[in-house]
Motif scaffolding. Structure first.
Motif, short mmCIF file in Angstrom:
data_model
loop_
_atom_site.label_atom_id
_atom_site.label_comp_id
_atom_site.label_asym_id
_atom_site.label_seq_id
_atom_site.Cartn_x
_atom_site.Cartn_y
_atom_site.Cartn_z
N ASN A 605 7.37 11.91 -6.04
CA ASN A 605 6.50 13.06 -6.31
C ASN A 605 6.14 13.66 -4.97
OD1 ASN A 605 5.67 13.50 -9.16
ND2 ASN A 605 5.12 11.36 -9.02
N GLY A 606 6.16 14.97 -4.89
CA GLY A 606 5.82 15.58 -3.60
C GLY A 606 5.06 16.87 -3.80
N SER A 607 4.31 17.24 -2.78
CA SER A 607 3.64 18.54 -2.87
C SER A 607 3.53 19.14 -1.48
CB SER A 607 2.25 18.41 -3.49
OG SER A 607 1.34 17.87 -2.56
N PHE A 608 3.48 20.45 -1.41
CA PHE A 608 3.35 21.16 -0.14
C PHE A 608 2.36 22.29 -0.33
CE2 PHE A 608 4.28 22.34 3.99
CZ PHE A 608 4.48 23.71 4.06
N GLU A 609 1.39 22.32 0.62
CA GLU A 609 0.34 23.34 0.53
C GLU A 609 0.87 24.61 1.18
OE1 GLU A 609 -3.10 21.71 2.31
OE2 GLU A 609 -4.45 23.32 1.69
N LEU A 610 1.42 25.49 0.37
CA LEU A 610 2.06 26.67 0.93
C LEU A 610 1.06 27.63 1.54
CD1 LEU A 610 4.88 27.85 1.21
CD2 LEU A 610 4.54 29.06 -0.91
N ILE A 611 0.04 27.97 0.75
CA ILE A 611 -1.05 28.79 1.28
C ILE A 611 -2.27 27.90 1.31
CG2 ILE A 611 -2.45 30.86 0.91
CD1 ILE A 611 -0.12 31.94 -0.81
N PRO A 612 -2.82 27.66 2.49
CA PRO A 612 -3.90 26.67 2.61
C PRO A 612 -4.99 26.89 1.59
CG PRO A 612 -3.28 27.48 4.76
CD PRO A 612 -2.51 28.30 3.79
N SER A 613 -5.36 25.83 0.93
CA SER A 613 -6.41 25.77 -0.09
C SER A 613 -6.15 26.67 -1.29
CB SER A 613 -7.77 26.18 0.49
OG SER A 613 -8.10 25.35 1.54
N ARG A 614 -4.97 27.26 -1.33
CA ARG A 614 -4.75 28.17 -2.46
C ARG A 614 -3.54 27.82 -3.29
NH1 ARG A 614 -7.49 32.82 -3.24
NH2 ARG A 614 -9.11 33.16 -1.69
N LEU A 615 -2.38 27.76 -2.62
CA LEU A 615 -1.16 27.59 -3.39
C LEU A 615 -0.48 26.28 -3.00
CD1 LEU A 615 0.86 28.72 -5.41
CD2 LEU A 615 1.99 29.89 -3.53
N PHE A 616 -0.27 25.41 -3.97
CA PHE A 616 0.42 24.15 -3.76
C PHE A 616 1.70 24.18 -4.55
CE2 PHE A 616 -2.89 21.48 -1.85
CZ PHE A 616 -4.01 22.27 -2.05
N LEU A 617 2.79 23.82 -3.89
CA LEU A 617 4.04 23.67 -4.61
C LEU A 617 4.27 22.18 -4.81
CD1 LEU A 617 6.41 26.11 -2.72
CD2 LEU A 617 5.33 26.45 -4.94
N ARG A 618 4.71 21.81 -5.99
CA ARG A 618 4.93 20.39 -6.20
C ARG A 618 6.19 20.15 -7.03
NH1 ARG A 618 2.81 20.30 -11.26
NH2 ARG A 618 1.18 21.88 -11.57
N GLY A 619 6.64 18.92 -6.92
CA GLY A 619 7.83 18.57 -7.68
C GLY A 619 7.92 17.07 -7.80
N GLY A 620 8.74 16.63 -8.70
CA GLY A 620 8.90 15.18 -8.86
C GLY A 620 10.24 14.88 -9.50
N TRP A 621 10.71 13.68 -9.27
CA TRP A 621 11.97 13.24 -9.87
C TRP A 621 11.90 11.73 -9.99
CZ3 TRP A 621 15.89 9.88 -8.99
CH2 TRP A 621 17.09 10.09 -9.70
N GLY A 622 12.33 11.21 -11.11
CA GLY A 622 12.28 9.77 -11.21
C GLY A 622 12.98 9.28 -12.46
N ILE A 623 13.14 7.98 -12.53
CA ILE A 623 13.76 7.36 -13.69
C ILE A 623 12.79 6.31 -14.21
CG2 ILE A 623 15.67 5.95 -14.51
CD1 ILE A 623 17.45 7.27 -12.54
N LEU A 624 12.56 6.32 -15.50
CA LEU A 624 11.70 5.32 -16.12
C LEU A 624 12.57 4.46 -17.03
CD1 LEU A 624 8.65 7.50 -17.19
CD2 LEU A 624 8.99 6.28 -15.08
N ALA A 625 12.17 3.22 -17.26
CA ALA A 625 12.95 2.34 -18.12
C ALA A 625 12.05 1.55 -19.05
CB ALA A 625 13.78 1.37 -17.26
N LYS A 626 12.50 1.42 -20.29
CA LYS A 626 11.75 0.63 -21.27
C LYS A 626 12.68 -0.46 -21.79
CE LYS A 626 8.99 -0.72 -24.60
NZ LYS A 626 7.69 -1.33 -24.38
N ALA A 627 12.26 -1.70 -21.62
CA ALA A 627 13.11 -2.81 -22.03
C ALA A 627 13.14 -2.93 -23.54
CB ALA A 627 12.58 -4.10 -21.42
#
Lengths: 981, 410
Positions: A605-627
């Motif tokens: 998971n990641g985020s970047f504050e593009l415009i300080p205190s105003r605009l945050f860009l975020r994204g995530g990628w992952g794999i989950l598993a259920k036995a």
């Protein structure tokens, strides 16, 4: 191991190496430092008000140092040798408003901080009755406060899920299992006459893949075996309490009273959470310093009463709270004989030892009963079924601070043990049950209707030949019988579910001028098992079989092996300020080993504050598993009974010539190659805050793909068995008095059963949005808009079959259609507008929720469902093409064979309307929730759902003349809470 | 004060008079006449009836009028109260050997104007030589509680004075098995000339060729769903019948191998409406199905059929009406009469026991008993008239004979 996972193994190793390097660096740094490098903190927490009473046992948490402590009985707390810098203080106590404040800590200074906590009440200026989004950079999640749960008057936690973006407004319904679904178009649960929550395999898999974690340990449905036979009835059947084993945990069993907060992780959860594919619901309960609180909750079907009290056990004793609740739900008002009951008692103890070890230990006692007693007016079927569960859960979790260990800040642990004794039963008059029942469970056993009786084949010349019967060793007292047309039958299922979880985590963190780094390393052990007696019934009155050759057999659950899960995980949260822009990255990986199967699941998971205190860009990628759960790892064998000769009960014969001869076949249904179900999640989004942080817009676009989801299906290679079936005639006795029979007909017949499969695949994509317009002071109203667009594709990647017959024949071929020949689609978009108006002076809050369901579409796409891809030969024969085919073998199907009488009976005319798309027109639902504090100690709440009773009718395009009723039935309830100081 | 009262009283009177006037001005309802122009669809050698029995039913107002009228191109009926009627007409003619029944229906006709003429086409149906004598279809109860339906049976009788051969005779029931509000109009050329059957069971043999199963005048055969002693302990001690003596059995082969009565002749399954057979027995709804018996003039091909447009897995077999020997329509009760499945030419009415699981049967009324003691049953192709309800089924009622080749009936 597949290629993908080798890749992740390398990544995991890299992360481990990085951690080790940082650790040594940190320890080195520690050894060469002096005391002046750190800040010291002393503080006190008191209640805001005239009396200013100290708040003891409140948790104080500082970020990014990642250190916990708790206040003592006088409200005092202390942090020693804390890394300096911008620090967020978070102080929490149940029943009080959380304090979140940022203070700049200076090296070498002793900071003295005093905090005042306000009691949570509707008299506050700002009330939190909606779900709040998590901060960017961590998993996309919705946080729901205790105040929101109470304002909504949730009977179970499932009811609060409607606060999430995209969820549709539903009525509370305790007459069926309350399963939680995440990011899916959930099945509606408004019918009160249903016996199961849903038959939809994909929905059940989504719910099975939703982890419910309470106080650090999962509530597990993994050892649930309460059904008669998954291979016969399907995995979605169930008998009462606890819901079906194929779905997730039944939330009716958890009272909402002690819950301090709920976090629903919709996105990619941290690596510390495992055994899930859809997402997680993290529940925290706390003991408090509450006065005696009594709550009464009523709606047309349910009433519930609960009471709780918190107390402080002296200076060193810690805080203790005890609570109990009772809920009763009648399925329908005119049917008093069908109801659900829940009773629970809970003791929770919080204590800090040596100022370092904070622990929360709880013991829950539970009793649940789901009943459909005999309807006094139903004399014909006399159906009665129900289930009871009594059990307990012991949980201890806590944190041990290690402030002088350099990077290592604290260790945390969780220990949990759950036991549930379940008893389900079903009884009814079996009707048209006229059929065989043989006692044996041995494959190939051939028994007569008298114990130990042997019957021989008579040769053409009249001499006695080989023995037909096959009595297994030790089964000389077994025999077969023919059941009467109607008899009263009952079966009981006894389960004793055991679950143990233990985890240990180490929290590391390091701060520097422009950023910080937190590392989490942990180990989990989980064990699920069932020691119950299993399915039990009287063999003279067995449960009625649904097909002519399949049969039921009893099964002891204690013979099933336990499922053990070992997990290890590491996660790094890295924050760095690039000028005024904060960059945050959470990277982690988890390794799971379950009974010999293993998998690595990375999470980012990641985020970047593009415009300080105003605009945050975020994204995530992952794999989950259920036995796979116990049900899918150990399905019951499949049993078949076929009758070779039958003059049983035929009075035209002398009594000693009235005999039954039957064969039992048994097949193993285990799938040793069952893989672990995985869900690959990806999302991007942004958070835009404006107007001095009072207004915000959060948008998340996601794409999720579940593969290898579990279901019971008929496998092409192991699901069909071609077995010989011989019928005999003319029973005689030979010279030595032995019984002999002549062969009449000889057939090959197919029997089929299901096996656990990884055939479910779901592709979910959508956009969630939340617009918070903040509180408009002039009208004292908060406006919040949330909603989602969702698109789902559901496939069952298994073959489908045609096993039709021609005329009065037993022999036939089996036509096989291509895999996943039908794919179903759902699409929907909705928006929920919530207006919360509050008048703090009189402690009054009213929320109007207006949900616009813009459209809901369902349709199915079909592959080639008019022609077979393969066929299984039912007998040896020579085809029209001259090729010779062998019985039981699988061959490709030549389309030219369609009109050949050998195969023509297998074809069916599909309905031309099956391609039609159903699209519901837009409609709106209006709900209202009101809460009012009366005096100092009374809070009354009232809600009404679908206040305008809008139930538009939608005419189905596929079957004109039949209608769906859209919307939800009008529903209302009342709640009264009394605080007795 | 008195004056005011007097004034008001007169005013009321004046107004009332006007109201009386209005009532007086209503036209009297006069009875009307109507005419039916009959076209007979028949072979040339078949004589036309001399008179017709006309029955007019106004179900909404519960009016029933039965008249007998002279034959003619236009049959005139007088003295009808206007309304919505269902009219059934029947006539009979005899050419010495066979009796021909003519039946026709006009449903839901609006009779308001005087001297309206409606056209009607009537077909002739031969009075069968073999007919349904008794049908027990509604099932019984075990101990008054559990439903039991395995004891259904159909009794066929030789109503003529000559021996008949049962080889290749078929029995079938019409699709849909239960009356439904949906009236099926099948997609087939000349569709009114056919009946659409759900299942067909056939006596082994080729009609007209084999003579293995003769049925003498006055003899009957029993076709049982399950030819067993239904009164035994394992089945239903409250069943009214023991069917071990049944001549024919519609035995469905399954691996459960339910006791196959080795004496009763297993009928051949000539047609089944769906290719997945999940039933263990041939059970036709206990509400009452519509049955026909016929001699197929060509082999019944199970691969040609018409498909139910809504439930496309169900297919019905089309059989020409001209093959039908006898037909009976059964239904739950009188209220279902508007949902008739059988064409009126085969059975103009319907019959019922009035409920389910009552252990009652329907059987034909006796028309006459000949000098040599042979019973002749009534067959006007109208089961409403031809059948009676019995409190309990009786095998071979009225002393029907047992065929000689049935050696197991005692």
């Amino acid at each position: 191991m597949p290629y993908k996972y080798i890749n992740y193994m390398y990544r995991l190793k890299f992360v481990f190496a990085a951690v080790l390097m940082l650790l040594t660096f940190g320890l080195n740094a520690q050894q060469s430092s002096g005391g002046s490098k750190y800040a010291q903190i002393k503080g006190r927490v008191v209640e805001d008000g005239l009396k200013g009473e100290p708040v003891g046992f409140a948790t104080v948490y500082i970020m990014p140092q990642d250190i916990y402590t708790a206040t003592d009985i006088d409200g005092n707390f202390e942090f020693k040798n804390v890394e300096p810098g911008k620090t967020t203080f978070s102080i929490q106590f149940i029943g009080m408003e959380t304090i979140d404040t940022t203070i700049n800590l200076v090296a070498g200074k002793v900071h003295t901080l005093n905090f005042k906590m306000k009691q949570t009440s509707f008299r506050l200026n700002e009330v939190t009755v909606l779900a709040e989004n998590s901060k960017a950079g961590s998993a996309t999640a919705s946080n729901i406060s205790k105040q929101a749960i109470e304002h909504l008057q949730a009977s179970t936690l499932k009811d609060v899920m409607q606060l999430l973006p995209g969820a549709s407004l539903q009525n509370s319904n305790m007459s069926v299992a309350n399963n939680i679904y995440i990011r899916t178009i959930a099945p509606t649960s408004n019918s009160r006459s249903a016996t199961t929550a849903t038959d939809d395999d994909h929905a059940n898999m989504n719910s099975l893949g939703t982890a419910i974690i309470m106080d650090g340990a999962a509530l597990s449905n993994n050892a649930n075996m309460q059904l008669l036979s998954a291979t016969m009835q399907g995995e979605n059947a169930n008998v009462g309490v606890g819901g079906t084993p194929a779905a997730g945990y039944d939330m009716r069993g958890i009272s909402t009273d002690n819950i301090e907060s709920v976090e629903v992780i919709r996105g990619i959860p941290s690596a510390q959470y495992g055994d899930m594919t859809s997402g997680a619901v993290i529940i925290k309960t706390k003991a408090g310093r509450d006065p005696l609180r009594v709550k009464v909750n009523l709606n047309p079907y349910t009433y519930s009463v609960s009471a709780s009290k918190g107390m402080q056990l002296g200076e060193k004793g810690g805080a203790f709270s005890i609570s109990g609740d009772y809920a009763y739900d009648a399925r329908q008002q005119e049917m008093a004989h069908q109801y659900y009951q829940r009773f629970s008692l809970r003791g929770l103890w919080t204590k800090t030892f040596f100022d370092r070890l904070t622990t929360n230990t709880s013991l829950d006692l539970r009793y649940r009963k789901d009943t459909r007693e005999k309807n006094p007016d139903d004399e014909r079927s006399q159906i009665a079924y129900g289930a009871k569960e009594i059990g307990f859960r012991f949980n201890s979790n806590g944190s041990y601070s290690t402030p002088e260990a350099g990077w290592l800040k604290r260790l945390s642990y969780t220990l949990s043990f759950t036991f549930a004794d379940k008893h389900s039963y079903r009884e009814q008059m079996a009707s048209n049950a006229y059929g065989p029942y043989l006692m044996t469970s041995t494959d190939g056993a051939i028994l007569a209707s008298r114990p130990g009786l042997k019957i021989y084949e008579r040769n053409e010349d009249g001499t006695t030949g080989t023995e037909i019967t096959n009595i297994p060793v030790g089964e000389e007292s077994y025999y077969g019988s023919y059941l009467p047309y109607s008899y009263f039958s009952r079966y009981d299922i006894y389960g004793k579910e055991l679950n143990f979880q233990g985890s240990l985590r180490a929290h590391f963190s390091k701060m520097w001028e422009k950023g910080n780094n937190s590392i989490l390393v942990g180990f989990d052990y989980k064990m699920d098992g069932n020691l119950g007696k299993g399915t039990v019934y009287d063999i003279e009155t067995p449960p009625q079989s649904t097909s002519s050759s399949s049969a039921y057999r009893p099964r002891a659950f204690k013979d099933i092996p336990f499922v053990n899960q070992l997990s290890a995980y590491v996660e790094d949260v890295f924050t760095q300020n690039l000028g005024k822009h904060e960059f945050k990255l959470t990277a982690g990986a988890r390794f799971d080993w379950i009974n010999g199967k293993s998998i690595v699941t990375p999470r980012f998971n990641g985020s970047f504050e593009l415009i300080p205190s105003r605009l945050f860009l975020r994204g995530g990628w992952g794999i989950l598993a259920k036995a796979p759960t116990t049900l899918y790892l150990n399905p019951q064998e499949a049993y078949y009974e076929i009758v070779n000769y039958n003059t049983y009960g035929n009075e035209s014969y002398a009594e000693d010539m009235q005999l039954l001869l039957g064969t039992t076949r048994v097949f193993n249904t285990e799938n040793k190659d069952l893989k672990i179900a995985t869900n690959r999640k990806a999302e991007v989004g942004f958070d835009f805050k404006f107007n001095h942080n009072k207004m915000s817009v959060a948008v998340t676009a996601y794409h999720e793909r579940l593969k290898n989801g579990y279901s019971m299906g008929t496998d092409l290679y192991s699901g069909y068995h071609l077995i010989p079936y011989v019928t005999y005639k003319n029973l005689q006795k030979d010279a030595e008095g032995r019984y002999t029979l002549e062969v009449d007909e000889s057939y090959n017949i197919f029997v089929s059963h299901t096996t656990p499969m990884n055939s479910l695949e779901t592709i979910n994509k959508g956009i969630e949005y939340e617009i918070n317009l903040g509180r408009i002071e002039s009208i004292r109203t908060q406006i919040n808009i949330n909603g989602a667009y969702m698109h789902m594709k559901k496939v069952n990647n298994n073959y489908s079959y045609s096993s039709k017959t021609s005329g009065n024949n037993l022999e036939h071929h089996i036509g096989v259609y291509e895999k996943g020949v039908s794919r179903s689609f759902n699409e929907m978009m909705n928006t929920t507008f919530r207006f919360t108006h509050n008048i703090p002076q009189i402690g009054f809050v009213v929320t109007l929720a207006a949900q616009a369901n813009w459209f809901t579409k369902t349709w199915t796409e079909y592959g080639n469902d008019t022609m077979f891809e393969k066929f299984i030969a039912g007998k040896d024969f020579t085809g029209a093409d001259g090729k010779s085919y062998k019985a039981g073998e699988i061959y490709d199907f030549n389309p030219a064979m369609k009109d050949d009488p050998e195969f023509s009976y297998l074809f069916d005319t599909p309905n031309e309307n099956r391609f039609i798309k159903e699209k519901y027109h837009p409609y709106m639902i209006f709900n209202i929730n009101v809460s009012k504090e009366i005096g100092d100690f009374l809070t009354a709440s009232f809600f009404a759902n679908n206040i305008f009773n809008t139930r538009p009718l939608y005419e189905r395009k596929m079957y004109p003349g039949s209608y769906y009723e859209l919307g939800i039935p009008t529903f209302f309830g009342f709640d009264l809470k009394i605080n007795i100081k | 004060m008195k004056k005011i009262i007097l004034f008001i009283a007169i005013a009321f009177a004046a107004i009332s008079c006007e109201q009386f006037d209005q009532v007086k001005g209503t036209d009297m309802v006069e009875n009307i006449s109507m005419g039916i122009e009959i076209t007979l669809k028949k072979d040339d050698n078949v004589p036309a009836p001399e008179s017709y029995k006309v029955k007019l039913n106004n179900y909404a107002e519960n009016i029933e009028v039965i008249k007998s009228v002279e034959a003619g191109d236009v049959v005139k009926i007088d003295d009808i109260i206007p309304g919505i009627y269902t009219i059934s007409i029947s006539g009979e003619s005899n050419d010495g050997t066979f009796t021909y029944n003519f039946n026709g229906n006009l449903s839901n006709i609006n009779l308001l104007e005087d001297n309206k003429v409606m056209p009607l086409e009537m077909q002739a149906a031969k009075s069968g030589n073999i007919l349904f004598k008794e049908i027990y279809y509604c099932g019984s109860k075990i101990g008054g509680k559990t439903n039991y339906f395995r004891d259904q049976y159909y009794e066929l009788y030789n109503n003529s004075s000559k021996v008949q051969y049962l080889d290749g005779l078929c029995i079938g029931n019409i699709y849909p098995t239960t009356t439904s509000q949906v009236i099926y109009v099948w997609d087939r050329p000349n569709y009114e000339d056919y009946v659409y059957l759900q299942t067909i069971w056939q006596v082994p043999g080729t009609p007209g060729v084999d003579k293995k199963y003769p049925l003498n005048p006055g003899e009957s055969v029993i076709i049982a769903q399950m030819a067993d002693n239904h009164q035994r302990e394992a089945l239903n001690p409250d069943s009214p019948v023991n069917l071990r003596c049944a001549e024919f059995e519609t035995y469905l082969r399954t691996t459960a191998n339910t006791t196959d009565n080795e004496n009763s002749i297993n009928m051949y399954m000539a047609y089944w409406y769906t290719k997945s057979k999940t039933q263990a027995q041939w059970m036709v709804t206990i509400n009452g199905g519509a049955f026909v018996i016929f001699y197929p003039e060509s082999e019944i091909d199970p691969n040609t059929y018409v498909v139910d447009p809504k439930y496309t897995s169900n297919k019905a077999k089309d059989i020409p009406i001209s093959w039908i020997v006898d037909a009976v329509e059964l239904m739950l009760n009188e209220s279902k009469i508007t949902q008739k499945r059988m064409p009126a030419v085969l059975d103009a009415g319907a019959t019922w026991v009035g409920g389910t699981y009552l252990a009652k049967s329907v059987s034909r009324k006796i028309k006459e008993v000949t000098e040599d003691g042979r019973v002749v049953y009534q067959d006007t192709n109208n089961s409403l008239e031809d059948f009676q309800v019995n409190d309990t089924p009786v095998l071979r009622r009225d002393g029907a004979g047992i065929p000689s080749w049935n050696t197991w009936a005692n």
